[in-house]
Scaffold this motif. Structure first.
Motif, PDB file in Angstrom:
ATOM      1  N   ASN A 170      -4.051  10.643   2.189  1.00 35.96           N
ATOM      2  CA  ASN A 170      -3.686  10.158   0.859  1.00 35.96           C
ATOM      3  C   ASN A 170      -4.502  10.828  -0.233  1.00 35.96           C
ATOM      4  N   MET A 223       2.715   1.631  -3.527  1.00 38.81           N
ATOM      5  CA  MET A 223       1.791   1.995  -4.602  1.00 38.81           C
ATOM      6  C   MET A 223       1.263   3.413  -4.426  1.00 38.81           C
ATOM      7  N   SER A 224       1.055   3.824  -3.183  1.00 39.75           N
ATOM      8  CA  SER A 224       0.602   5.195  -2.940  1.00 39.75           C
ATOM      9  C   SER A 224       1.661   6.198  -3.395  1.00 39.75           C
ATOM     10  N   GLY A 276      -5.705  -3.342 -10.573  1.00 40.87           N
ATOM     11  CA  GLY A 276      -4.281  -3.194 -10.303  1.00 40.87           C
ATOM     12  C   GLY A 276      -3.423  -3.899 -11.336  1.00 40.87           C
ATOM     13  N   ASN A 309      -7.876   2.904  -7.995  1.00 43.70           N
ATOM     14  CA  ASN A 309      -7.678   1.587  -7.388  1.00 43.70           C
ATOM     15  C   ASN A 309      -7.179   1.677  -5.958  1.00 43.70           C
ATOM     16  N   GLN A 310      -6.568   2.793  -5.600  1.00 46.41           N
ATOM     17  CA  GLN A 310      -6.136   2.944  -4.211  1.00 46.41           C
ATOM     18  C   GLN A 310      -7.339   2.949  -3.272  1.00 46.41           C
ATOM     19  N   ALA A 313       0.831  -1.215   0.000  1.00 46.38           N
ATOM     20  CA  ALA A 313       0.000   0.000   0.000  1.00 46.38           C
ATOM     21  C   ALA A 313       0.861   1.258   0.000  1.00 46.38           C
ATOM     22  N   HIS A 348     -10.126  -4.665  -6.962  1.00 45.79           N
ATOM     23  CA  HIS A 348      -8.820  -4.046  -6.694  1.00 45.79           C
ATOM     24  C   HIS A 348      -7.698  -4.815  -7.384  1.00 45.79           C
ATOM     25  N   CYS A 392      -3.498  13.165  -3.379  1.00 41.78           N
ATOM     26  CA  CYS A 392      -3.972  12.792  -4.715  1.00 41.78           C
ATOM     27  C   CYS A 392      -4.691  13.962  -5.377  1.00 41.78           C
TER      28      CYS A 392
END
Length: 246
Positions: A202, A55-56, A131, A180-181, A52, A127, A206
């Motif tokens: 987050n 990917m973030s 992904g 997708n997050q 997580a 997800h 974004c």
């Protein structure tokens, strides 16, 4: 030389002290240490958190920053001195690509641990599907299209179909990764495993970087359109003037 020996002795002393502390901690509670390094659930939690986090960073920070670098409104004297693609865009995107591949491996490992790929297509969460789609679009298409466009630009100084594929494939893939997050947070459990403040933080990042990115894209497109319209108008005036002279 004496200074070097003195620093080396300090380093060895600190290293030995650290090893003794670690050994004493393991001797004090060997059962806890064994559980920490062998418990499948603890290892799964660490892999999930690493997936997580990486990917973030990739889809919320690195890829948007790499895209923003192409649309920076630099002054004319800086544009002639700074080559944006080799100095900013390519290194940032390559770093993001490397991190994304590592995070994708952790995600696949976690999905196998949870049995997402063993119970049929109906058991695979959205997800995981989105992904794999977003990461595959970037791994299989982006580097190749970027290299082809770069080679074409060096020869002709113009854009090509490779450049348009590179641009729009990257935009779609990054937007899919951002969406997708949220699906990943929902799958993990918002309010239980994922804290609300982490979710808010987050998506603030974004929204900020995505807003700057999309704003610069729109501004760049409008500026290019105005430049083309101005060139057409100047060309029409020149042709009319030529006719009058003749």
């Amino acid at each position: 030389m004496p200074q070097f020996c003195f620093l080396l002795s300090i380093f060895l002393t600190l290293s030995l002290a650290s090893l003794l502390v670690l050994a004493s901690q393991q001797d004090e509670n060997p059962t806890l240490q064994e559980r920490t390094y062998t418990d499948p659930f603890i290892i799964f939690n660490r892999k999930r958190n690493a997936h997580a986090c990486m990917m973030s960073i990739v889809f919320l920070v690195l890829y948007p920053l790499g895209a923003i670098s192409l649309h920076l409104p630099l002054p004319s004297f800086l544009k002639s001195r700074i080559r944006i693609i080799p100095t900013l865009h390519a290194p940032i995107q390559l770093l993001g690509l490397a991190m994304m591949i590592g995070a994708m491996g952790l995600g696949i490992d976690n999905a196998l641990f949870l049995g997402f790929f063993s119970g049929g297509a109906s058991m695979v969460p959205a997800h995981a599907i989105i992904g794999l789609l977003a990461t595959s679009m970037i791994i299989l298409i982006q580097p190749a299209m970027g290299i082809l466009q770069h080679r074409h630009f060096r020869k002709t100084g113009k854009r090509s179909v490779w450049g348009y594929i590179h641009r729009w494939n990257g935009r779609v893939a990054v937007v899919l990764g951002m969406v997708n997050q949220g699906l990943g947070f929902q799958l993990t459990g918002i309010g239980t495993v994922v804290h609300t403040h982490s979710l808010v933080r987050n998506f603030l990042v974004c929204g900020l970087l995505a807003g700057v990115w999309f704003g610069l894209v729109v501004w760049d497109a409008l500026r290019e359109r105005r430049g083309k319209e101005g060139a057409v108008e100047q060309g029409g005036v020149e042709r009319e003037d030529t006719k009058i002279v003749k």
